[in-house]
Design a protein around this motif. Sequence first.
Motif, PDB file in Angstrom:
ATOM      1  N   MET A 130       0.825  -1.203   0.000  1.00  0.00           N
ATOM      2  CA  MET A 130       0.000   0.000   0.000  1.00  0.00           C
ATOM      3  C   MET A 130       0.863   1.258   0.000  1.00  0.00           C
ATOM      4  O   MET A 130       0.530   2.259  -0.642  1.00  0.00           O
ATOM      5  N   ARG A 150      -7.100  16.191 -14.963  1.00  0.00           N
ATOM      6  CA  ARG A 150      -8.528  16.421 -14.829  1.00  0.00           C
ATOM      7  C   ARG A 150      -8.998  16.026 -13.435  1.00  0.00           C
ATOM      8  O   ARG A 150      -8.511  15.052 -12.857  1.00  0.00           O
ATOM      9  N   SER A 153     -12.536  11.438 -10.134  1.00  0.00           N
ATOM     10  CA  SER A 153     -12.174  10.554  -9.019  1.00  0.00           C
ATOM     11  C   SER A 153     -10.711  10.134  -9.060  1.00  0.00           C
ATOM     12  O   SER A 153     -10.246   9.504  -9.991  1.00  0.00           O
ATOM     13  N   THR A 155      -9.284   7.939  -7.317  1.00  0.00           N
ATOM     14  CA  THR A 155      -9.100   6.495  -7.268  1.00  0.00           C
ATOM     15  C   THR A 155      -9.362   5.852  -8.626  1.00  0.00           C
ATOM     16  O   THR A 155      -8.748   4.843  -8.962  1.00  0.00           O
ATOM     17  N   ALA A 156     -10.244   6.455  -9.405  1.00  0.00           N
ATOM     18  CA  ALA A 156     -10.462   5.923 -10.750  1.00  0.00           C
ATOM     19  C   ALA A 156      -9.205   6.126 -11.588  1.00  0.00           C
ATOM     20  O   ALA A 156      -8.747   5.231 -12.304  1.00  0.00           O
ATOM     21  N   GLN A 157      -8.649   7.319 -11.467  1.00  0.00           N
ATOM     22  CA  GLN A 157      -7.403   7.582 -12.178  1.00  0.00           C
ATOM     23  C   GLN A 157      -6.302   6.653 -11.688  1.00  0.00           C
ATOM     24  O   GLN A 157      -5.499   6.148 -12.460  1.00  0.00           O
ATOM     25  N   ALA A 159      -6.635   3.687 -10.462  1.00  0.00           N
ATOM     26  CA  ALA A 159      -6.853   2.353 -11.011  1.00  0.00           C
ATOM     27  C   ALA A 159      -6.333   2.286 -12.439  1.00  0.00           C
ATOM     28  O   ALA A 159      -5.600   1.377 -12.825  1.00  0.00           O
ATOM     29  N   ALA A 160      -6.709   3.275 -13.219  1.00  0.00           N
ATOM     30  CA  ALA A 160      -6.270   3.304 -14.612  1.00  0.00           C
ATOM     31  C   ALA A 160      -4.754   3.362 -14.696  1.00  0.00           C
ATOM     32  O   ALA A 160      -4.123   2.621 -15.449  1.00  0.00           O
ATOM     33  N   SER A 161      -4.184   4.229 -13.893  1.00  0.00           N
ATOM     34  CA  SER A 161      -2.742   4.416 -13.960  1.00  0.00           C
ATOM     35  C   SER A 161      -2.005   3.167 -13.505  1.00  0.00           C
ATOM     36  O   SER A 161      -1.054   2.721 -14.142  1.00  0.00           O
ATOM     37  N   TRP A 162      -2.471   2.651 -12.407  1.00  0.00           N
ATOM     38  CA  TRP A 162      -1.800   1.487 -11.867  1.00  0.00           C
ATOM     39  C   TRP A 162      -1.894   0.314 -12.845  1.00  0.00           C
ATOM     40  O   TRP A 162      -0.922  -0.395 -13.116  1.00  0.00           O
ATOM     41  N   ALA A 163      -3.079   0.137 -13.371  1.00  0.00           N
ATOM     42  CA  ALA A 163      -3.288  -0.932 -14.338  1.00  0.00           C
ATOM     43  C   ALA A 163      -2.341  -0.749 -15.517  1.00  0.00           C
ATOM     44  O   ALA A 163      -1.684  -1.681 -15.975  1.00  0.00           O
ATOM     45  N   LEU A 198      -5.348  11.398 -18.966  1.00  0.00           N
ATOM     46  CA  LEU A 198      -5.412  12.020 -17.640  1.00  0.00           C
ATOM     47  C   LEU A 198      -5.443  13.540 -17.713  1.00  0.00           C
ATOM     48  O   LEU A 198      -6.057  14.201 -16.873  1.00  0.00           O
TER      49      LEU A 198
END
Lengths: 206, 206
Positions: A130, A150, A153, A155-157, A159-163, A198
């Motif tokens: 973490m 932008r 959210s 956390t949505a970003q 998730a996208a970034s981490w993925a 992003l």
Amino acid sequence: MSDTKQRPYHHGDLHRALIDTALAMLAADQTWAFTLREVARRTGVSHAAPYKHFRDKEALLRELARIGFVRLGQAMETALFPGLPSSREKFVAAAQACIAFACHSPGLYRLMFSADADKAADPRLHEAAMATFGVLLRLLQEGQQDGRFRAVSITAQAAASWAQVHGLAMLAMNGQLLEEKVGPDPVRAALDVLMDGLSQSSRKGH
Amino acid sequence: MSDTKQRPYHHGDLHRALIDTALAMLAADQTWAFTLREVARRTGVSHAAPYKHFRDKEALLRELARIGFVRLGQAMETALFPGLPSSREKFVAAAQACIAFACHSPGLYRLMFSADADKAADPRLHEAAMATFGVLLRLLQEGQQDGRFRAVSITAQAAASWAQVHGLAMLAMNGQLLEEKVGPDPVRAALDVLMDGLSQSSRKGH
DNA sequence: TCCTCCATGTTTACAGGGAAAACTTTTCTG
DNA sequence: CAGAAAAGTTTTCCCTGTAAACATGGAGGA
């Protein structure tokens, strides 16, 4: 088995020695299929000695994974150090550091994200993972605060970034981003695609 | 073990039966740590019988992975069937199908991308994986041809897309995209970030 | 028809491995 | 300085993967 002093009954720091041996084997084979007995052998102790330090083989693997997360976090922080100008540059630098880490230690990286390093089974491992993830989050927050990303959210970003970063690391690690197939700097290219998604607006060539 | 006819010496289709048993165990445990002997046991044959059909355990695992890729490809094709309007919608549908597949068969999905399913060791596996990957490529090509996606290197976009989709699948599978943390539809959100990066210009809310 | 071959099963055998248990040697601590 | 705890070692058990030798039964040629 020599020097002036012969090895004492107690190893001194067998815990650490086992970890080092295992890390070396992991780096050499790029797999954690090694046996605990072999680790013990190479460390120069009996095959049961490791059980005094790790409940079972998985416990050792989890410790290796934890160390991996710590190192990855450090690598990303270090990549940030030069005081890069924009959030975008910082983000890209951290991502590239992650991918470089994966390419440099593929075995360890794979272990870190494998089911054999069950984060639910070890709070310390979970915590380390973490914390490393947190580096990414912080960069996104900075990006949003200075208005370059932008404001959706976080956390949505994340998730996208981490993925994206993790996925690229996997591909790069497996040598599936060959230059002929994907251009001169595929990682940069893919990250640009991500950053364009992003970013607030501009679509200049980085 | 009964009915009217007792099992004959020759199983009939042990090859398939072993695969089915192994797939079931993979689905049940979400891991391929099962033993070959247990697979044989549950299939009702001796522990050495599987070796008449698979050179070793890894050969069986590779076959499972191959089947996984075939199924994943089918799932993605099926998701495309309804004749969605835009390239963007098609792409998102295929991506979601991939992620749904991963969530539905996490063990199989993980196996497919693990080092234990070594694609270099089995041409049929490699071929199946490439075919599935091809679905993605085709969608990107369509998107570029009808002008909705930016016309940069297809393979760079493919790398970015594949990394994103695979990364999301991993996160979703591991339950790391919980609603509280990441909004109501994190997959959609993350894909939107990606699509915004791929798209020609518009940044409408899908 | 019958005999023989071969694919497909089974049994047996062996070299390891993970992990528990019981024993030994140090070191630490009151 | 005793004695408990810690950290090693040896022994033991059961399990696995895999090879080898043996068995079975169905399919094709005499």
